[in-house]
Scaffold this motif. Structure first.
Motif, PDB file in Angstrom:
ATOM      1  N   MET A   1      -2.251   1.884 -10.917  1.00  0.00           N
ATOM      2  CA  MET A   1      -1.705   0.573 -11.280  1.00  0.00           C
ATOM      3  C   MET A   1      -2.780  -0.506 -11.253  1.00  0.00           C
ATOM      4  O   MET A   1      -2.820  -1.378 -12.130  1.00  0.00           O
ATOM      5  CB  MET A   1      -0.563   0.200 -10.332  1.00  0.00           C
ATOM      6  CG  MET A   1       0.546   1.233 -10.243  1.00  0.00           C
ATOM      7  SD  MET A   1       1.131   1.848 -11.847  1.00  0.00           S
ATOM      8  CE  MET A   1       1.998   3.331 -11.327  1.00  0.00           C
ATOM      9  N   LYS A   2      -3.658  -0.454 -10.266  1.00  0.00           N
ATOM     10  CA  LYS A   2      -4.735  -1.436 -10.199  1.00  0.00           C
ATOM     11  C   LYS A   2      -5.708  -1.255 -11.365  1.00  0.00           C
ATOM     12  O   LYS A   2      -6.226  -2.242 -11.908  1.00  0.00           O
ATOM     13  CB  LYS A   2      -5.477  -1.321  -8.861  1.00  0.00           C
ATOM     14  CG  LYS A   2      -4.666  -1.795  -7.668  1.00  0.00           C
ATOM     15  CD  LYS A   2      -4.234  -3.255  -7.804  1.00  0.00           C
ATOM     16  CE  LYS A   2      -3.677  -3.812  -6.504  1.00  0.00           C
ATOM     17  NZ  LYS A   2      -3.216  -5.209  -6.662  1.00  0.00           N
ATOM     18  N   GLY A   3      -5.956   0.000 -11.760  1.00  0.00           N
ATOM     19  CA  GLY A   3      -6.798   0.225 -12.929  1.00  0.00           C
ATOM     20  C   GLY A   3      -6.187  -0.361 -14.185  1.00  0.00           C
ATOM     21  O   GLY A   3      -6.892  -0.926 -15.035  1.00  0.00           O
ATOM     22  N   ALA A   4      -4.865  -0.263 -14.299  1.00  0.00           N
ATOM     23  CA  ALA A   4      -4.183  -0.848 -15.453  1.00  0.00           C
ATOM     24  C   ALA A   4      -4.287  -2.368 -15.437  1.00  0.00           C
ATOM     25  O   ALA A   4      -4.417  -2.997 -16.497  1.00  0.00           O
ATOM     26  CB  ALA A   4      -2.720  -0.417 -15.455  1.00  0.00           C
TER      27      ALA A   4
ATOM     28  N   VAL B   1      -4.142   7.832  -2.672  1.00  0.00           N
ATOM     29  CA  VAL B   1      -3.889   6.496  -3.214  1.00  0.00           C
ATOM     30  C   VAL B   1      -3.845   6.507  -4.743  1.00  0.00           C
ATOM     31  O   VAL B   1      -4.110   5.513  -5.395  1.00  0.00           O
ATOM     32  CB  VAL B   1      -4.924   5.459  -2.720  1.00  0.00           C
ATOM     33  CG1 VAL B   1      -4.812   5.251  -1.231  1.00  0.00           C
ATOM     34  CG2 VAL B   1      -6.341   5.878  -3.096  1.00  0.00           C
ATOM     35  N   SER B   2      -3.486   7.637  -5.330  1.00  0.00           N
ATOM     36  CA  SER B   2      -3.520   7.755  -6.790  1.00  0.00           C
ATOM     37  C   SER B   2      -2.578   6.782  -7.479  1.00  0.00           C
ATOM     38  O   SER B   2      -2.971   6.104  -8.443  1.00  0.00           O
ATOM     39  CB  SER B   2      -3.177   9.189  -7.218  1.00  0.00           C
ATOM     40  OG  SER B   2      -1.855   9.541  -6.816  1.00  0.00           O
ATOM     41  N   ALA B   3      -1.328   6.665  -7.020  1.00  0.00           N
ATOM     42  CA  ALA B   3      -0.361   5.794  -7.695  1.00  0.00           C
ATOM     43  C   ALA B   3      -0.806   4.339  -7.602  1.00  0.00           C
ATOM     44  O   ALA B   3      -0.758   3.594  -8.590  1.00  0.00           O
ATOM     45  CB  ALA B   3       1.028   5.972  -7.084  1.00  0.00           C
TER      46      ALA B   3
ATOM     47  N   PHE C   1       6.366   6.027  -6.945  1.00  0.00           N
ATOM     48  CA  PHE C   1       5.599   5.685  -8.142  1.00  0.00           C
ATOM     49  C   PHE C   1       6.164   4.435  -8.807  1.00  0.00           C
ATOM     50  O   PHE C   1       5.426   3.516  -9.181  1.00  0.00           O
ATOM     51  CB  PHE C   1       5.612   6.861  -9.116  1.00  0.00           C
ATOM     52  CG  PHE C   1       4.708   6.678 -10.307  1.00  0.00           C
ATOM     53  CD1 PHE C   1       3.418   7.173 -10.295  1.00  0.00           C
ATOM     54  CD2 PHE C   1       5.159   6.019 -11.437  1.00  0.00           C
ATOM     55  CE1 PHE C   1       2.576   7.019 -11.397  1.00  0.00           C
ATOM     56  CE2 PHE C   1       4.334   5.848 -12.542  1.00  0.00           C
ATOM     57  CZ  PHE C   1       3.034   6.350 -12.520  1.00  0.00           C
ATOM     58  N   ASP C   2       7.485   4.403  -8.946  1.00  0.00           N
ATOM     59  CA  ASP C   2       8.134   3.251  -9.580  1.00  0.00           C
ATOM     60  C   ASP C   2       7.916   1.979  -8.778  1.00  0.00           C
ATOM     61  O   ASP C   2       7.725   0.895  -9.352  1.00  0.00           O
ATOM     62  CB  ASP C   2       9.633   3.512  -9.747  1.00  0.00           C
ATOM     63  CG  ASP C   2       9.932   4.539 -10.838  1.00  0.00           C
ATOM     64  OD1 ASP C   2       9.021   4.849 -11.630  1.00  0.00           O
ATOM     65  OD2 ASP C   2      11.077   5.036 -10.889  1.00  0.00           O
ATOM     66  N   GLU C   3       7.934   2.085  -7.447  1.00  0.00           N
ATOM     67  CA  GLU C   3       7.701   0.911  -6.615  1.00  0.00           C
ATOM     68  C   GLU C   3       6.287   0.372  -6.837  1.00  0.00           C
ATOM     69  O   GLU C   3       6.088  -0.840  -6.980  1.00  0.00           O
ATOM     70  CB  GLU C   3       7.895   1.249  -5.142  1.00  0.00           C
ATOM     71  CG  GLU C   3       7.685   0.044  -4.229  1.00  0.00           C
ATOM     72  CD  GLU C   3       7.864   0.381  -2.758  1.00  0.00           C
ATOM     73  OE1 GLU C   3       8.472  -0.420  -2.044  1.00  0.00           O
ATOM     74  OE2 GLU C   3       7.373   1.453  -2.339  1.00  0.00           O
ATOM     75  N   MET C   4       5.308   1.274  -6.871  1.00  0.00           N
ATOM     76  CA  MET C   4       3.929   0.847  -7.145  1.00  0.00           C
ATOM     77  C   MET C   4       3.828   0.185  -8.516  1.00  0.00           C
ATOM     78  O   MET C   4       3.172  -0.847  -8.683  1.00  0.00           O
ATOM     79  CB  MET C   4       2.982   2.044  -7.078  1.00  0.00           C
ATOM     80  CG  MET C   4       2.728   2.597  -5.694  1.00  0.00           C
ATOM     81  SD  MET C   4       1.840   1.457  -4.585  1.00  0.00           S
ATOM     82  CE  MET C   4       3.202   0.809  -3.621  1.00  0.00           C
ATOM     83  N   MET C   5       4.484   0.780  -9.509  1.00  0.00           N
ATOM     84  CA  MET C   5       4.422   0.233 -10.862  1.00  0.00           C
ATOM     85  C   MET C   5       5.085  -1.138 -10.935  1.00  0.00           C
ATOM     86  O   MET C   5       4.538  -2.074 -11.534  1.00  0.00           O
ATOM     87  CB  MET C   5       5.084   1.180 -11.861  1.00  0.00           C
ATOM     88  CG  MET C   5       5.030   0.691 -13.308  1.00  0.00           C
ATOM     89  SD  MET C   5       5.656   1.908 -14.483  1.00  0.00           S
ATOM     90  CE  MET C   5       7.373   1.990 -13.981  1.00  0.00           C
TER      91      MET C   5
ATOM     92  N   SER D   1       0.841  -1.188   0.000  1.00  0.00           N
ATOM     93  CA  SER D   1       0.000   0.000   0.000  1.00  0.00           C
ATOM     94  C   SER D   1       0.882   1.247   0.000  1.00  0.00           C
ATOM     95  O   SER D   1       2.076   1.184   0.289  1.00  0.00           O
ATOM     96  CB  SER D   1      -0.927   0.011   1.219  1.00  0.00           C
ATOM     97  OG  SER D   1      -0.168   0.041   2.414  1.00  0.00           O
ATOM     98  N   LEU D   2       0.281   2.370  -0.352  1.00  0.00           N
ATOM     99  CA  LEU D   2       0.981   3.654  -0.338  1.00  0.00           C
ATOM    100  C   LEU D   2      -0.038   4.738  -0.057  1.00  0.00           C
ATOM    101  O   LEU D   2      -1.107   4.756  -0.662  1.00  0.00           O
ATOM    102  CB  LEU D   2       1.662   3.915  -1.680  1.00  0.00           C
ATOM    103  CG  LEU D   2       2.261   5.316  -1.864  1.00  0.00           C
ATOM    104  CD1 LEU D   2       3.441   5.517  -0.915  1.00  0.00           C
ATOM    105  CD2 LEU D   2       2.690   5.552  -3.306  1.00  0.00           C
ATOM    106  N   SER D   3       0.292   5.625   0.856  1.00  0.00           N
ATOM    107  CA  SER D   3      -0.547   6.789   1.136  1.00  0.00           C
ATOM    108  C   SER D   3       0.282   8.042   0.918  1.00  0.00           C
ATOM    109  O   SER D   3       1.152   8.375   1.732  1.00  0.00           O
ATOM    110  CB  SER D   3      -1.079   6.739   2.567  1.00  0.00           C
ATOM    111  OG  SER D   3      -1.890   7.866   2.842  1.00  0.00           O
ATOM    112  N   ALA D   4       0.035   8.696  -0.217  1.00  0.00           N
ATOM    113  CA  ALA D   4       0.768   9.925  -0.549  1.00  0.00           C
ATOM    114  C   ALA D   4      -0.044  10.732  -1.549  1.00  0.00           C
ATOM    115  O   ALA D   4      -0.507  10.193  -2.554  1.00  0.00           O
ATOM    116  CB  ALA D   4       2.143   9.604  -1.131  1.00  0.00           C
TER     117      ALA D   4
END
Length: 231
Positions: free
Chosen positions: A142-145, A136-138, A93-97, A80-83
């Motif tokens: 990624m989940k949308g993709a 939770v945009s990032a 961003f890269d970690e989420m991707m 998870s990421l909260s930013a």
């Protein structure tokens, strides 16, 4: 998910990032249900490790399950990421991707030679591809993709009889990365039509169902498991 699969008579190769003790405990629980299980280490953020990982998968299939194919791929690794957008760094961003999109894409690609014809792919997405929270945009992107990727998998793998679907949980308490506090549970319950928070059992049974013969005609779909959040 692993336990529900075992109850359906399905053996499990599960992966862990760092918690080998918990992974071993899950293997023991699956075995207690009468199914074979193996736990393998995997960092889905590192796609360069996937070839070596699938060599270990191949050995596990042969040595533990007596086969050279598996039937179901469940892409469930996540963080998870909260930013806020204004505060999200490129590294975040890269970690989420890498974990949530690139890892899913190339782990799936590498699995295709070992995935049996007529098999199933289940990608775990999130309710936040339908509703939005600040911070939770990032993660949500990624989940949308992954939702879109799943439709392409269903299209391209249909000739092999392989289906691909998305399971999109909301907030799940009791084992995930969701921050757990009385205040958070109250907030989630108040915004859920069924009036409570979700537990792992609410998700695992649906994933296992998608691996049954009865689910053979479900393909290219997104199944949201939120109990009716933000309706």
């Amino acid at each position: 998910m692993a336990l529900h699969l075992a109850k359906q008579g399905i053996g499990v190769i599960l992966t862990y990032h760092s918690n080998e003790v918990e992974a071993a405990a899950t293997v023991a629980e699956v075995e207690a249900l009468g199914q074979h299980a193996v736990a393998l280490p995997l960092n889905t953020a590192d796609s360069s490790s996937f070839d070596a990982f699938f060599e270990r998968v191949n050995l596990a299939l042969l040595n533990t399950f007596g086969t050279d194919r598996f039937d179901f791929l469940i892409n469930n690794a996540g963080t998870s990421l909260s930013a806020l957008i204004a505060e999200t760094t490129e590294a975040q961003f890269d970690e989420m991707m890498n974990i949530h999109l690139k890892g899913v894409y190339f782990l799936t690609q590498k699995s295709l030679p070992l995935l049996a014809d007529g098999g199933r792919i289940i990608n775990i997405s999130s309710g936040v591809t339908r509703y939005s929270y600040s911070g939770v945009s990032a993660y949500g992107i990624m989940k949308g993709a992954v939702d879109v990727f799943t439709r392409y998998l269903a299209l391209e793998l249909g000739a092999r009889g392989i289906t691909a679907n998305v399971v999109a949980p909301g907030a799940v308490f009791g084992g995930g990365t969701m921050p757990d506090s009385p205040e958070m549970r109250t907030y989630v319950a108040a915004n859920t039509a069924l009036g409570r928070v979700a537990l792992p059992d609410d998700i695992g049974g649906v994933v296992a169902f998608l691996c049954t013969e009865e689910a053979r005609w479900i393909n290219g779909q997104r199944i949201e498991l939120t109990g009716g959040m933000h309706l």
